[in-house]
Enzyme design. Structure first.
Site, mmCIF file in Angstrom:
data_model
loop_
_atom_site.group_PDB
_atom_site.id
_atom_site.type_symbol
_atom_site.label_atom_id
_atom_site.label_comp_id
_atom_site.label_asym_id
_atom_site.label_seq_id
_atom_site.Cartn_x
_atom_site.Cartn_y
_atom_site.Cartn_z
ATOM 1 N N ASP A 294 37.231 18.230 7.169
ATOM 2 C CA ASP A 294 36.885 17.661 5.863
ATOM 3 C C ASP A 294 37.911 16.617 5.442
ATOM 4 O OD1 ASP A 294 35.470 17.323 3.574
ATOM 5 O OD2 ASP A 294 36.013 19.232 2.661
ATOM 6 N N HIS B 271 35.126 8.378 9.129
ATOM 7 C CA HIS B 271 34.466 9.166 10.179
ATOM 8 C C HIS B 271 34.949 8.713 11.564
ATOM 9 C CE1 HIS B 271 32.129 11.166 7.222
ATOM 10 N NE2 HIS B 271 31.312 10.162 6.959
ATOM 11 N N LEU C 47 38.282 25.293 28.319
ATOM 12 C CA LEU C 47 38.044 25.363 26.872
ATOM 13 C C LEU C 47 36.543 25.303 26.643
ATOM 14 C CD1 LEU C 47 39.190 25.125 23.860
ATOM 15 C CD2 LEU C 47 38.688 22.696 24.104
HETATM 16 C C1 FPP Z 1 33.729 15.619 6.246
HETATM 17 O O1 FPP Z 1 34.298 14.530 5.591
HETATM 18 C C2 FPP Z 1 33.318 15.276 7.594
HETATM 19 C C3 FPP Z 1 32.024 15.154 8.005
HETATM 20 C C4 FPP Z 1 30.877 15.320 7.115
HETATM 21 C C5 FPP Z 1 31.660 14.836 9.389
HETATM 22 C C6 FPP Z 1 32.655 15.143 10.469
HETATM 23 C C7 FPP Z 1 32.589 14.045 11.442
HETATM 24 C C8 FPP Z 1 33.592 13.611 12.236
HETATM 25 C C9 FPP Z 1 34.896 14.276 12.285
HETATM 26 C C10 FPP Z 1 33.463 12.389 13.066
HETATM 27 C C11 FPP Z 1 32.389 12.377 14.084
HETATM 28 C C12 FPP Z 1 32.277 13.611 14.872
HETATM 29 C C13 FPP Z 1 32.318 13.671 16.208
HETATM 30 C C14 FPP Z 1 32.057 14.952 16.877
HETATM 31 C C15 FPP Z 1 32.637 12.520 17.041
HETATM 32 P P1 FPP Z 1 33.668 14.037 4.218
HETATM 33 O O2 FPP Z 1 32.853 12.835 4.516
HETATM 34 O O3 FPP Z 1 32.913 15.148 3.569
HETATM 35 O O4 FPP Z 1 34.965 13.686 3.434
HETATM 36 P P2 FPP Z 1 35.187 13.721 1.855
HETATM 37 O O5 FPP Z 1 34.997 15.146 1.414
HETATM 38 O O6 FPP Z 1 36.596 13.246 1.694
HETATM 39 O O7 FPP Z 1 34.181 12.778 1.256
#
Ligand code: FPP
Length: 236
Positions: free
Chosen positions: A18, A35, A129
């Site tokens: 997050d 992202h 893993l």
């Molecule tokens: C939360 O941050 C994250 C996500 C909703 C997506 C997770 C995605 C990645 C780590 C990148 C792509 C994944 C892979 C497997 C390559 P948020 O957008 O909710 O952040 P915020 O709460 O600060 O708005």
């Protein structure tokens, strides 16, 4: 009484990644930049898990609730996952990583769904893993699907045990997480592995996911090693 304290290294670490959006906002960048940087942190987490002897790593990459985000962000995330898979699969395979996907992969369309399945098949024999990617995953849906399967199989109610039920979940064959890490300071489970996290140790890190690195992973394992796990039992 048997020693039920766990090994100091968690066998299975699950992560709610997050804070990508806040990381980008703090830099005046679009969310997709967060992202993208988050995808780099995914690679670091996999390397840290391998080098510290963790055997299962589950990453919450896309929740069933994430479909409610603006179409452009959903498209960006889908593109990133496709790109990540295409660019990293060879190296993951060489590193001995087995990929498993839980969640409704078909919602990402037939191309990505087929590529994910091919990646699972290609890496099926790897055992350094096990990387479990939760994609369009929701913990409640997982439980409801398992209940449906139990009913379809005609299992008599009195014969349904926790062990049998767990085998109907999408995580069949995967041990429950020992440690859950959520980054960015939020302290919620957010419909992640609701059944499977029953006895997990919870660790909430203030670090935003794109900044989460090997040192943060190591610090999380150190914290875990200090926890006394009792699985509901009382010490004698
Ligand atoms: C939360 O941050 C994250 C996500 C909703 C997506 C997770 C995605 C990645 C780590 C990148 C792509 C994944 C892979 C497997 C390559 P948020 O957008 O909710 O952040 P915020 O709460 O600060 O708005």
């Amino acid at each position: 009484m048997a020693d039920i304290s766990s090994h100091p290294i968690p066998r299975h670490v699950a992560i709610i990644m997050d804070g990508n959006g806040r990381w980008a906002a703090a830099r005046g960048l679009p969310r997709v930049a967060g992202h993208r940087e988050g995808a780099k942190a995914v690679r670091r987490a996999i390397e840290a898990a391998i080098s510290s002897g963790v055997h299962y790593l589950t990453l919450f990459a896309f929740s069933s609730e994430n479909w409610a985000r603006p179409a452009e962000e959903v498209a960006d995330l889908t593109f990133l996952m496709k790109h990540y898979l295409r660019s990293e699969l060879k190296e993951l395979h060489e590193q001995g990583v087995r990929l498993l996907v839980i969640g409704e992969r078909e919602r990402f369309g037939p191309v990505l769904a087929a590529e994910l399945e091919a990646a699972e098949t290609k890496t099926a024999e790897n055992d350094r893993l096990v990387l479990v990617m939760a994609l369009s995953y929701g913990g409640r849906a997982d439980i409801v699907n398992a209940a449906r399967k139990a009913m379809e199989a005609g299992i008599p109610p009195e014969e349904l045990t926790e062990q049998k039920f767990a085998r109907l979940l999408s995580t069949d064959g995967i041990p429950d997480p020992d440690l859950l890490i959520r980054t960015s300071g939020e302290r919620r489970i957010s419909n992640f592995l609701l059944w499977q996290l029953a006895y997990a140790e919870l660790l909430f890190s203030p670090v935003l996911w794109p900044d989460f690195g090997a040192a943060d992973f190591a610090a999380s394992l150190e914290d875990y090693a200090t926890r006394e796990r009792r699985f509901g039992a009382r010490p004698v």
